[in-house]
Design a protein around this motif. Sequence first.
Motif, short mmCIF file in Angstrom:
data_model
loop_
_atom_site.label_atom_id
_atom_site.label_comp_id
_atom_site.label_asym_id
_atom_site.label_seq_id
_atom_site.Cartn_x
_atom_site.Cartn_y
_atom_site.Cartn_z
N ASP A 69 49.05 36.94 44.93
CA ASP A 69 48.00 37.94 44.65
C ASP A 69 48.66 39.21 44.14
N GLU A 92 40.63 43.61 41.87
CA GLU A 92 40.25 43.23 43.24
C GLU A 92 41.28 43.75 44.24
N GLU A 93 42.52 43.86 43.82
CA GLU A 93 43.59 44.20 44.75
C GLU A 93 43.81 45.70 44.92
N ASP A 114 40.05 40.09 38.48
CA ASP A 114 40.50 39.47 39.73
C ASP A 114 41.76 38.71 39.31
N LEU A 116 44.01 36.92 40.76
CA LEU A 116 44.17 35.55 41.23
C LEU A 116 42.99 35.21 42.12
N ASP A 117 42.13 34.34 41.61
CA ASP A 117 40.97 33.92 42.38
C ASP A 117 41.27 32.59 43.04
MN MN Z 1 41.74 37.42 43.95
#
Ligand code: MN
Length: 357
Positions: A69, A92-93, A114, A116-117
Motif C-alpha cells: 500500500d 486513499e493513503e 486508490d 492499491l485496492d
Molecule cells: Mn487501497
Amino acid sequence: MPLKSTLTEFIIGEHRKYSQATGGFTALLNDIQLACKRIAHLIGKGALAGVHGAAAGENVQGERQMKLDVMANDIFLRTNEWGGHLAAMVSEELEAVCQIPAQYPRGRYLLAFDPLDGSSNIDVNVAVGSIFSVLRCAEGVTEATAQDFLQPGTEQVCAGYAIYGPTTMLVLTLGHGVYGFTLDREIGEFILSHPDLRIPAETSEFAINASNERFWEPPVKRYISECLAGRSGPRGKDFNMRWIASFVAEVHRILMRGGLFMYPKDNKDPAKAGRLRLLYEANPMAYLVEQAGGAASTGRTRILEAAPEGLHQRVPVILGSKAEVERIARYHGEYDRGVDQPFTSPLFNTRSLFVQQ
Ligand code: MN
Ligand code: MN
C-alpha cells in the motif's frame, strides 16, 4: 498480423475524434499508466522483492496498511507529480490533499486514486488493482484544497483502473465507452485487447459479503433472499454468488461477463454510510460501469450524482447489470415509502442463514 493499438495511440486517437482533451491530458494518462506498470512489476516480484506483509502503521482511515500500500502510493505520487499536468492529488493513503512539490509546474487536472485496492489479498496472490479518477481544477486556483475535489462523479474527465491478475490490464473510459488494454510485458506497452466493453442488462450472478447479512437494510435482505430462493422463488431462476473481496476484481468480472456487486449501507457501524470511498473507488467505477451500459447506485441515488462532502467519504455501492441495479433501487424506494413486500420463504425461515427479519 495487423498491429493492435497501444494505449497511447488510443488516447491520442480519441483526442482527435472528440478534441475534448489536450496534449497535457495525454501526457497525464501516460504518467498514470507508467505508475500502473511500475506497481505491476513490483507486485509480480512478490516475495522475491520482499514486498509482502504488513507495514508498520495504519492508514488515515484506521485500516491495516500493507507494505505494498505504502509503496504503490509512493509510486503513484512520484510518477505523477513532476509532469506539470496536475494541480493536486488525493489518495486513499493520505489524509490531506497532496500538493505538487514547488520545483514542478502545476497543471489543470486533479487526480484522485486508490494506489492499491484489495491489498488484504496480496499475500494470498489474488488479483489486486489501482483505481484512478481525473477531474478538472477550477480556473484560477493556485493551491487546490479539498473543496476543489468535492465534485460529483459526473464531472470526471476520465476514470479507470489497472488490475494486477494473471495478466495486468488497464481499463479506461474517457466518456465514450470503456476500453480494456492488456500489458504486453515484452514491449512494456498496454495493448488494446477489449474494445467497447458492454455489461449485459440481465444477470444471474451477484456478489455481496454475506457475513454482514444481519446488518443489512430490509430492501437488501429482500433482494438477496429472492435470489437465494432460486427457481422456485419470485425470480424464477437460480443465481450464483461470487465474493473476491477485491473491489477492482469484482468490477472487472462484471465488465467482462456481467453481474451485480453490492457493498450496501448497513448498521454495523452507524458512523459509516458504506464501506467504499466515493472519490477514488465508487465514482471511477460507477463511471466505467455506466459507460459500459450498466448502472451504479447507492440504493437511493445514482452514485455519479452524489455530492461529495469529504475526501474520504464512504458510500453504499450497488453496481453492475442495469436491470438488477434498478430492481434494488426500486426495493429501496418501496421500503422508504412503506409499501414494500418482503419475500418470506417458509423454507428459508427454518433452514437458512438468510432469514427475513
Ligand atoms: Mn487501497
Ligand atoms: Mn480500495
